[in-house]
Design a protein around this motif. Structure first.
Motif, PDB file in Angstrom:
ATOM      1  N   GLU A 101     -80.548 -31.805 -44.666  1.00  0.00           N
ATOM      2  CA  GLU A 101     -79.612 -32.387 -43.713  1.00  0.00           C
ATOM      3  C   GLU A 101     -78.419 -32.993 -44.441  1.00  0.00           C
ATOM      4  OE1 GLU A 101     -79.346 -35.975 -40.362  1.00  0.00           O
ATOM      5  OE2 GLU A 101     -81.290 -35.419 -41.240  1.00  0.00           O
ATOM      6  N   LEU A 102     -77.239 -32.731 -43.911  1.00  0.00           N
ATOM      7  CA  LEU A 102     -76.004 -33.374 -44.367  1.00  0.00           C
ATOM      8  C   LEU A 102     -75.417 -34.125 -43.179  1.00  0.00           C
ATOM      9  CD1 LEU A 102     -73.963 -33.837 -46.639  1.00  0.00           C
ATOM     10  CD2 LEU A 102     -72.768 -31.773 -45.871  1.00  0.00           C
TER      11      LEU A 102
ATOM     12  N   GLU B 157     -72.299 -37.197 -37.274  1.00  0.00           N
ATOM     13  CA  GLU B 157     -72.602 -35.796 -36.979  1.00  0.00           C
ATOM     14  C   GLU B 157     -73.487 -35.259 -38.094  1.00  0.00           C
ATOM     15  OE1 GLU B 157     -70.271 -31.504 -36.334  1.00  0.00           O
ATOM     16  OE2 GLU B 157     -69.138 -33.365 -36.587  1.00  0.00           O
ATOM     17  N   SER B 158     -74.568 -34.598 -37.714  1.00  0.00           N
ATOM     18  CA  SER B 158     -75.530 -34.080 -38.701  1.00  0.00           C
ATOM     19  C   SER B 158     -75.695 -32.573 -38.552  1.00  0.00           C
ATOM     20  CB  SER B 158     -76.895 -34.751 -38.545  1.00  0.00           C
ATOM     21  OG  SER B 158     -76.835 -36.117 -38.846  1.00  0.00           O
ATOM     22  N   HIS B 159     -75.813 -31.911 -39.696  1.00  0.00           N
ATOM     23  CA  HIS B 159     -76.104 -30.478 -39.723  1.00  0.00           C
ATOM     24  C   HIS B 159     -77.270 -30.241 -40.678  1.00  0.00           C
ATOM     25  CE1 HIS B 159     -72.046 -28.755 -38.172  1.00  0.00           C
ATOM     26  NE2 HIS B 159     -72.207 -29.997 -37.731  1.00  0.00           N
ATOM     27  N   THR B 160     -78.158 -29.323 -40.313  1.00  0.00           N
ATOM     28  CA  THR B 160     -79.200 -28.864 -41.226  1.00  0.00           C
ATOM     29  C   THR B 160     -78.728 -27.558 -41.846  1.00  0.00           C
ATOM     30  OG1 THR B 160     -80.960 -29.910 -39.950  1.00  0.00           O
ATOM     31  CG2 THR B 160     -81.603 -28.164 -41.480  1.00  0.00           C
ATOM     32  N   ASN B 161     -78.449 -27.613 -43.137  1.00  0.00           N
ATOM     33  CA  ASN B 161     -77.885 -26.467 -43.842  1.00  0.00           C
ATOM     34  C   ASN B 161     -78.931 -25.797 -44.716  1.00  0.00           C
ATOM     35  OD1 ASN B 161     -75.545 -27.338 -42.680  1.00  0.00           O
ATOM     36  ND2 ASN B 161     -74.511 -27.923 -44.584  1.00  0.00           N
ATOM     37  N   ALA B 162     -78.807 -24.498 -44.881  1.00  0.00           N
ATOM     38  CA  ALA B 162     -79.672 -23.734 -45.776  1.00  0.00           C
ATOM     39  C   ALA B 162     -78.842 -23.223 -46.947  1.00  0.00           C
ATOM     40  CB  ALA B 162     -80.323 -22.571 -45.036  1.00  0.00           C
TER      41      ALA B 162
ATOM     42  N   TYR C 106     -80.810 -27.247 -59.586  1.00  0.00           N
ATOM     43  CA  TYR C 106     -79.491 -27.251 -58.969  1.00  0.00           C
ATOM     44  C   TYR C 106     -79.670 -26.771 -57.540  1.00  0.00           C
ATOM     45  CZ  TYR C 106     -74.683 -26.191 -57.771  1.00  0.00           C
ATOM     46  OH  TYR C 106     -73.467 -26.160 -57.146  1.00  0.00           O
ATOM     47  N   VAL C 107     -79.166 -27.536 -56.576  1.00  0.00           N
ATOM     48  CA  VAL C 107     -79.362 -27.234 -55.154  1.00  0.00           C
ATOM     49  C   VAL C 107     -78.004 -27.056 -54.485  1.00  0.00           C
ATOM     50  CG1 VAL C 107     -80.360 -28.019 -52.983  1.00  0.00           C
ATOM     51  CG2 VAL C 107     -81.486 -28.594 -55.147  1.00  0.00           C
ATOM     52  N   ASP C 108     -77.852 -25.973 -53.745  1.00  0.00           N
ATOM     53  CA  ASP C 108     -76.623 -25.680 -53.013  1.00  0.00           C
ATOM     54  C   ASP C 108     -76.957 -25.571 -51.527  1.00  0.00           C
ATOM     55  OD1 ASP C 108     -74.411 -24.485 -51.752  1.00  0.00           O
ATOM     56  OD2 ASP C 108     -73.857 -23.366 -53.539  1.00  0.00           O
ATOM     57  N   LEU C 109     -76.591 -26.619 -50.761  1.00  0.00           N
ATOM     58  CA  LEU C 109     -76.723 -26.579 -49.302  1.00  0.00           C
ATOM     59  C   LEU C 109     -75.393 -26.106 -48.739  1.00  0.00           C
ATOM     60  CD1 LEU C 109     -78.656 -29.923 -48.645  1.00  0.00           C
ATOM     61  CD2 LEU C 109     -79.577 -27.603 -48.942  1.00  0.00           C
TER      62      LEU C 109
ATOM     63  N   GLY D  98     -70.387 -28.919 -47.108  1.00  0.00           N
ATOM     64  CA  GLY D  98     -71.738 -28.682 -47.614  1.00  0.00           C
ATOM     65  C   GLY D  98     -72.016 -29.617 -48.776  1.00  0.00           C
ATOM     66  N   TYR D  99     -73.239 -29.638 -49.255  1.00  0.00           N
ATOM     67  CA  TYR D  99     -73.621 -30.559 -50.338  1.00  0.00           C
ATOM     68  C   TYR D  99     -74.229 -29.766 -51.482  1.00  0.00           C
ATOM     69  CZ  TYR D  99     -75.823 -34.643 -52.582  1.00  0.00           C
ATOM     70  OH  TYR D  99     -76.198 -35.627 -53.464  1.00  0.00           O
ATOM     71  N   ARG D 100     -73.653 -29.931 -52.673  1.00  0.00           N
ATOM     72  CA  ARG D 100     -74.155 -29.284 -53.882  1.00  0.00           C
ATOM     73  C   ARG D 100     -74.487 -30.370 -54.896  1.00  0.00           C
ATOM     74  NH1 ARG D 100     -70.556 -26.807 -51.086  1.00  0.00           N
ATOM     75  NH2 ARG D 100     -70.752 -24.562 -50.677  1.00  0.00           N
TER      76      ARG D 100
END
Length: 211
Positions: A142-143, A152-157, A181-184, A197-199
């Motif tokens: 979640e971001l 505002e929230s989004h669940t990103n893959a 290392y995670v890339d949402l 997005g969140y990296r």
């Protein structure tokens, strides 16, 4: 006099024989065995095969796409997986779910990452009770964006990849250190008018119980 000499010789001979017999029955004590093993317990190499369950604690830091915020904070959670072993090679699958305190506020924008998880494959090489491995697969989480009291929230893959080392330190127990290392991936936020997005990088330590 002759009887005295013969008696002394007989007495001396009987004492020497007793000493020889005693020496025949003496056996030195066995050398000590390695700590933690009994006579009936053979020394064997560590096996990594089978299911396991554990917990972890770490720290993640990164940045938000199309925004100046750089959320960071502690993260912790649980992981579970299964390993197959062929000689020194270890193949496995692992999933985890994490609670995260990563957040930052910049000007009117606040971005946070309340939780994330991964589903990954692992390939390792074992040297006895120590294993070095690479891992990679799917990431999701979640971001959350907040500005002027509106959220505002989004669940990103997205995806993740990393490396780690794990060591068995007691029967059925192992400890690990891991970097991911995670890339949402980005998604469109209405309140920012941008695709965000969140990296981030994640370093964590954990323990596993092997069933």
């Amino acid at each position: 006099m002759k009887r005295f000499v013969l008696g002394a010789i007989a007495l001396l001979a009987s004492g020497t024989t007793a000493k020889v017999r005693a020496a025949d029955y003496y056996a030195p004590p066995p050398p000590p065995r390695p700590y933690g093993y009994t006579v009936a317990q053979p020394l064997i190499d560590c096996s990594w095969a089978g299911p396991y369950l554990g917990g972890n604690l770490g720290y993640n830091w990164g940045n938000v796409g199309n925004n100046p915020t750089k959320p960071s904070g502690f993260a912790g959670g649980i992981q579970a997986g299964y390993n197959w072993q062929n000689g020194p090679w270890v193949f496995g699958a692992e999933g985890d779910i994490q609670a995260s305190g990563a957040e930052q506020t910049f000007a009117p924008w606040k971005f946070s990452n309340p939780w994330f998880g991964t589903l990954r494959g692992r390939v390792g090489y074992a040297l006895g009770n120590v294993m070095f491995y690479g891992t990679g697969g799917l990431a999701f989480g979640e971001l959350r964006a907040t500005t002027f009291g509106v959220s505002e929230s989004h669940t990103n893959a997205g995806w993740t990849a990393g490396v780690g080392a794990e060591m068995g330190f007691a029967p059925n127990w192992s400890a690990k250190v891991e970097y991911l290392y995670v890339d949402l991936a980005n998604s469109n936020f209405v309140i920012t008018g941008a695709s965000n997005g969140y990296r981030f990088g994640l370093i964590r330590a954990g323990v596993n119980y092997h069933f």
